[in-house]
Design an enzyme around this catalytic site. Structure first.
Site, PDB file in Angstrom:
ATOM      1  N   TYR A 141     -21.124 -67.671 -39.039  1.00 61.68           N
ATOM      2  CA  TYR A 141     -21.670 -67.416 -40.379  1.00 61.68           C
ATOM      3  C   TYR A 141     -21.449 -65.968 -40.826  1.00 61.68           C
ATOM      4  O   TYR A 141     -21.549 -65.658 -42.006  1.00 61.68           O
ATOM      5  CB  TYR A 141     -23.164 -67.729 -40.435  1.00 61.68           C
ATOM      6  CG  TYR A 141     -23.500 -69.215 -40.332  1.00 61.68           C
ATOM      7  CD1 TYR A 141     -22.502 -70.185 -40.341  1.00 61.68           C
ATOM      8  CD2 TYR A 141     -24.804 -69.640 -40.237  1.00 61.68           C
ATOM      9  CE1 TYR A 141     -22.801 -71.525 -40.242  1.00 61.68           C
ATOM     10  CE2 TYR A 141     -25.125 -70.993 -40.140  1.00 61.68           C
ATOM     11  CZ  TYR A 141     -24.118 -71.931 -40.143  1.00 61.68           C
ATOM     12  OH  TYR A 141     -24.428 -73.271 -40.049  1.00 61.68           O
ATOM     13  N   LYS A 192     -19.698 -75.287 -26.828  1.00 61.87           N
ATOM     14  CA  LYS A 192     -18.541 -76.178 -26.899  1.00 61.87           C
ATOM     15  C   LYS A 192     -17.453 -75.499 -26.065  1.00 61.87           C
ATOM     16  O   LYS A 192     -16.340 -75.217 -26.552  1.00 61.87           O
ATOM     17  CB  LYS A 192     -18.141 -76.366 -28.378  1.00 61.87           C
ATOM     18  CG  LYS A 192     -17.133 -77.447 -28.631  1.00 61.87           C
ATOM     19  CD  LYS A 192     -17.673 -78.860 -28.486  1.00 61.87           C
ATOM     20  CE  LYS A 192     -16.568 -79.890 -28.683  1.00 61.87           C
ATOM     21  NZ  LYS A 192     -16.983 -81.263 -28.345  1.00 61.87           N
ATOM     22  N   ASP A 224     -21.963 -81.787 -28.769  1.00 58.89           N
ATOM     23  CA  ASP A 224     -21.935 -83.207 -29.168  1.00 58.89           C
ATOM     24  C   ASP A 224     -22.887 -84.019 -28.297  1.00 58.89           C
ATOM     25  O   ASP A 224     -23.641 -84.872 -28.782  1.00 58.89           O
ATOM     26  CB  ASP A 224     -20.506 -83.769 -29.138  1.00 58.89           C
ATOM     27  CG  ASP A 224     -19.721 -83.328 -27.923  1.00 58.89           C
ATOM     28  OD1 ASP A 224     -20.139 -82.386 -27.229  1.00 58.89           O
ATOM     29  OD2 ASP A 224     -18.665 -83.930 -27.643  1.00 58.89           O
ATOM     30  N   ASP A 248     -28.353 -74.238 -36.234  1.00 63.21           N
ATOM     31  CA  ASP A 248     -28.677 -74.648 -37.600  1.00 63.21           C
ATOM     32  C   ASP A 248     -28.793 -76.172 -37.663  1.00 63.21           C
ATOM     33  O   ASP A 248     -29.762 -76.739 -38.172  1.00 63.21           O
ATOM     34  CB  ASP A 248     -27.547 -74.152 -38.522  1.00 63.21           C
ATOM     35  CG  ASP A 248     -27.869 -74.297 -39.983  1.00 63.21           C
ATOM     36  OD1 ASP A 248     -28.988 -74.724 -40.310  1.00 63.21           O
ATOM     37  OD2 ASP A 248     -26.989 -73.980 -40.813  1.00 63.21           O
ATOM     38  N   ASP A 252     -32.481 -78.781 -37.326  1.00 57.48           N
ATOM     39  CA  ASP A 252     -32.860 -79.741 -38.364  1.00 57.48           C
ATOM     40  C   ASP A 252     -32.954 -81.157 -37.813  1.00 57.48           C
ATOM     41  O   ASP A 252     -33.810 -81.941 -38.217  1.00 57.48           O
ATOM     42  CB  ASP A 252     -31.879 -79.700 -39.541  1.00 57.48           C
ATOM     43  CG  ASP A 252     -32.309 -78.667 -40.578  1.00 57.48           C
ATOM     44  OD1 ASP A 252     -33.212 -77.846 -40.267  1.00 57.48           O
ATOM     45  OD2 ASP A 252     -31.756 -78.647 -41.688  1.00 57.48           O
TER      46      ASP A 252
END
Ligand code: NAD
Length: 365
Positions: A141, A192, A224, A248, A252
């Site tokens: 980001y 990852k 994943d 992020d 959620d």
């Protein structure tokens, strides 16, 4: 020694829920002998209206001096027409950057009394208590270079840079291990590493950092798989630590396991343990000013504030137990009420928590 807490009520339902959280904070401070000096400042839309900037200088001065900050929420349709750089949400980004709040803590707790609110089967989520620790100021980001460029053949190409320095990984890993050592003693680091070099480094540094915490168990998961496990068997986790983008998304997902956004607190901390505490929900302009918003996410943010910035674990537990008790007693705001259940408003819910705090002997009443 006394503590200073800055209240930032903000916009929409923010002032309503912060008012209830303030009553709870004042009450628990008196009960636990804590000296807390409270002050208020403007952030977000209200700051734009009154002072011409979403994070005005007067708020900056107070924020830098506070031990902890409690925010309601910012934003609303009133300011949606402003250019992106002038919107209320910019105030939130600016205060996070100004205070160097690099760690975002998002607990996903489900009080057993509300297990039916989840979209998962109640037995999978009843009593859920996991903590997601997300790196907040680095990663893709913020990485440079970034942008959209036009190639020689005229086609456009978007690009971002995923970058983490060892020091950034180490400080968030350290915090995750510290937190786990005060909970169930387990950290799951999410990356990852099979595809992205930056997260290979993440995995290396987290493993190295773990050596200083032999009492904490560490496991690594690919993102994943972590996403899959979160909805398959979420109670297997204690603390999950991950970078900005994965955090992020996973936080959620975890929030939705609990079924109600009106119940979820959060904290963003810096290296001095100063923190900005806020409910996960936004300013809910659709219900603002109607005394029907659920104040419990903000009240539970007070519990986090007491625990992480004021080092007052007993007071934090007392607030959480009071919330559990009012749920047990059947108090529900509209967002968490099952069909046919009686509903109370924002202020009445705040009053119920106050009564539960003041009369802990009624636990089993
Ligand atoms: P929202 O969280 O404000 O609302 C989503 C839905 O949940 C709405 O139907 C709302 O009524 C309900 N809801 C939210 N909190 C509730 C509560 N405490 N009790 C009962 N119901 C509740 O999200 P949104 O509608 O996408 O955003 C509204 C505004 O809030 C936007 O301006 C957005 O930018 C802002 N926002 C701010 C923050 C923040 O301050 N950290 C976070 C998210 C959104």
């Amino acid at each position: 020694m006394g503590h200073s807490v800055l209240l930032l009520p903000g916009d929409g339902i923010g002032p309503e829920v912060v008012a209830q959280a303030r009553r709870v904070l004042e009450c628990v401070a008196a009960l636990h002998g804590l000296t807390i000096e409270l002050d208020e400042a403007n952030l977000g839309g209200v700051a734009i209206d009154r002072e011409g900037a979403a994070y005005p200088e007067s708020t900056r001065v107070k924020a830098r001096e506070a031990d902890a900050l409690l925010l309601g929420a910012v934003g609303g349709p009133r300011w949606d027409a402003l250019p992106a750089g002038d919107r209320p949400e910019r105030g939130l980004l600016a205060i996070r950057a100004d205070l160097d709040l690099f760690a975002n803590l998002r607990p996903a707790m489900l009080f057993p009394q509300l297990a039916n609110a989840s979209s998962l089967k109640p037995e999978l989520v009843a009593g859920l208590d996991i903590l997601i620790v997300r790196e907040l100021t680095g990663g893709i980001y913020f990485g440079e270079p970034r942008g959209i460029r036009t190639l020689e053949n005229g086609e456009r190409e978007g690009f971002n840079t995923y970058v983490y320095r060892e020091s950034e990984i180490e400080r968030i890993a350290r915090l995750a291990f510290e937190l786990a050592s005060k909970r169930d003693g387990r950290v799951t680091s999410v990356d990852k590493a099979n595809v992205l070099e930056v997260t290979q480094l993440w995995r290396d540094v987290v493993s190295q950092t773990a050596q200083a915490y032999p009492e904490v168990m560490l496991e690594h998961l690919y993102v994943d798989n972590a996403a899959m496990q979160l909805v398959r068997a979420p109670k297997q986790f204690d603390v999950l630590v991950t970078g900005n983008i994965f955090g992020d998304i996973l936080s959620d997902t975890a929030a939705m396991l609990t079924g109600s956004i009106g119940m979820l607190p959060s904290a963003s901390l810096n290296a001095r343990s100063c923190g900005l505490y806020e409910p996960v929900h936004g300013s809910a302009p659709d219900i603002a000013g109607q005394d029907c918003a659920n104040p419990l996410a903000t009240i539970l943010s007070v519990a986090m504030l007491l625990r992480y910035s004021l080092n007052a674990g007993d007071a934090a537990n007392a607030v959480e137990q009071a919330v559990s008790r009012v749920l047990q007693q059947g108090y529900r705001t509209a967002d968490i009420a099952a069909q046919g259940e009686a509903v109370v408003g924002t202020e009445a819910m705040g009053s119920a928590v106050l009564s539960a705090l003041e009369q802990p002997q009624d636990v089993n009443a």
